[in-house]
Design an enzyme around this catalytic site. Sequence first.
Site, PDB file in Angstrom:
ATOM      1  N   HIS A 142       0.660  -1.441   0.003  1.00 38.49           N
ATOM      2  CA  HIS A 142       0.006   0.103   0.096  1.00 38.49           C
ATOM      3  C   HIS A 142       0.842   1.181  -0.092  1.00 38.49           C
ATOM      4  CE1 HIS A 142      -3.365  -2.494   0.647  1.00 38.49           C
ATOM      5  NE2 HIS A 142      -2.793  -2.959   1.745  1.00 38.49           N
ATOM      6  N   SER A 161       1.077  11.765 -19.976  1.00 39.10           N
ATOM      7  CA  SER A 161      -0.016  10.854 -19.367  1.00 39.10           C
ATOM      8  C   SER A 161       0.251   9.728 -18.601  1.00 39.10           C
ATOM      9  CB  SER A 161      -0.865  10.260 -20.875  1.00 39.10           C
ATOM     10  OG  SER A 161      -0.088   9.191 -21.655  1.00 39.10           O
TER      11      SER A 161
END
Length: 450
Positions: A185, A306
């Site tokens: 995480h 992007s």
Amino acid sequence: MNADAPPENISKHASDHNPPHAQWANLQRASLQWGGRFSEGPAAIMQAINASIGFDYRLWREDIQGSLAHASMLASQGIISQSDEAAISAGLTEIGDAIAAGTFTFDPALEDIHTNIEAWLVGRIGEAGRRLHTARSRNDQVATDFKLWVRNAIDATDIQLRDLMRALADRAAEHAGAIMPGFTHLQTAQPVTFGHHLLAYVEMLARDRSRLADCRRRLNESPLGAAALAGTTFPIDRAMTAHSLGFDRPTANSLDSVSDRDFAIEFLSTLSIMAMHLSRFAEEIIIWVSAPYRFIRLSDAFTTGSSIMPQDMQEDKEAVFNAADAAELSIAAMTGMVRDMQADEVRMREAAGADYATATDLADYLVRDLGLPFRTAHHVTGRIVAAAEARGIDLADLPLAVMQEAEPRITEAVFATLSIEASVAARSAYGGTAPANVAREAAQWQESLR
């Protein structure tokens, strides 16, 4: 021109073609199955629905490859002459050169790449080209071409994955001792090495290659010779064409041969898993190159403004559990239904004889016994079927004189081919529907499944 790029030379009108033979004007009508049966052509909207040339042109290499193997086998079996085979081979080679050079004109009115190539071939070499389709259907032709294309795509993808794995392994060797944080995480969990992290993707890609190899192994059976769905009455050698095309063996059931698209779904599934691995790695690279971390650098050649959205790896189990439960229940229900069902053989036989089901056998008789080119035989058959329809009777009940109006050389012998029992029994080539074939295959499966 890139022969796999969308062809710019797909004409909108048949008049755009300029083949050297006068019969070209009739090719579109002749190429339609049972062309003699219908008095009007298809509506424009149906042509648009049926046309696939806008994308299946990419099968041109495989279509030519399969046709060359089929023609060679037909000549070897004495079904067509050696001179016809030579003309077909030369014509197909010329077509391949024209497509590769960008000089072949595709016609959307001919629906697909298979019909475009065949029509062009007949335009080049005449009657010999019409014999190419003997003992095969567009069904097994398409299935064979598609398998060849997917097999080639698997091989190309495997080479690319191997190259990527080498690049990862090379970088892992360079940085075998480079320590970095291992995350959970995005929080530091345990230290690992950069090389170890890269090798995790080598393992993932190795599984992708293994899945591709499994897919390739399963698809590598040849459908060619299965014909429309029941096999063929001609004495073909399916093992010969399978070997010629690099398949391990011919498929064992004609119906499955032409309807199977498992290999395409499996290929897509494998690519989907591979894409997940690549997407996962791309997201890691985004993190590694970002300002808070700066673990790696990339040149301008591989960076843009992007980003790639991350994959959610948390909810994977629920879908797998549900799918496994549903599969277990479905298989159990299907097994029970199979064991419970009772066949009404009388009703099935009645239905099998309806709607001129032996028209293909009539066409085969015209080719085999009278020597008509396959496409010509289909046109004659269409006229005979139309005559039977007009009288409201079956083919077997049509007077010989009426048949002879379509082809004067037809004799009484034709009626021996028009019963459904004869039709089934005649399809005794490997994978065909003949009862002796089915009994043998069923016994083999019973033994292997004990």
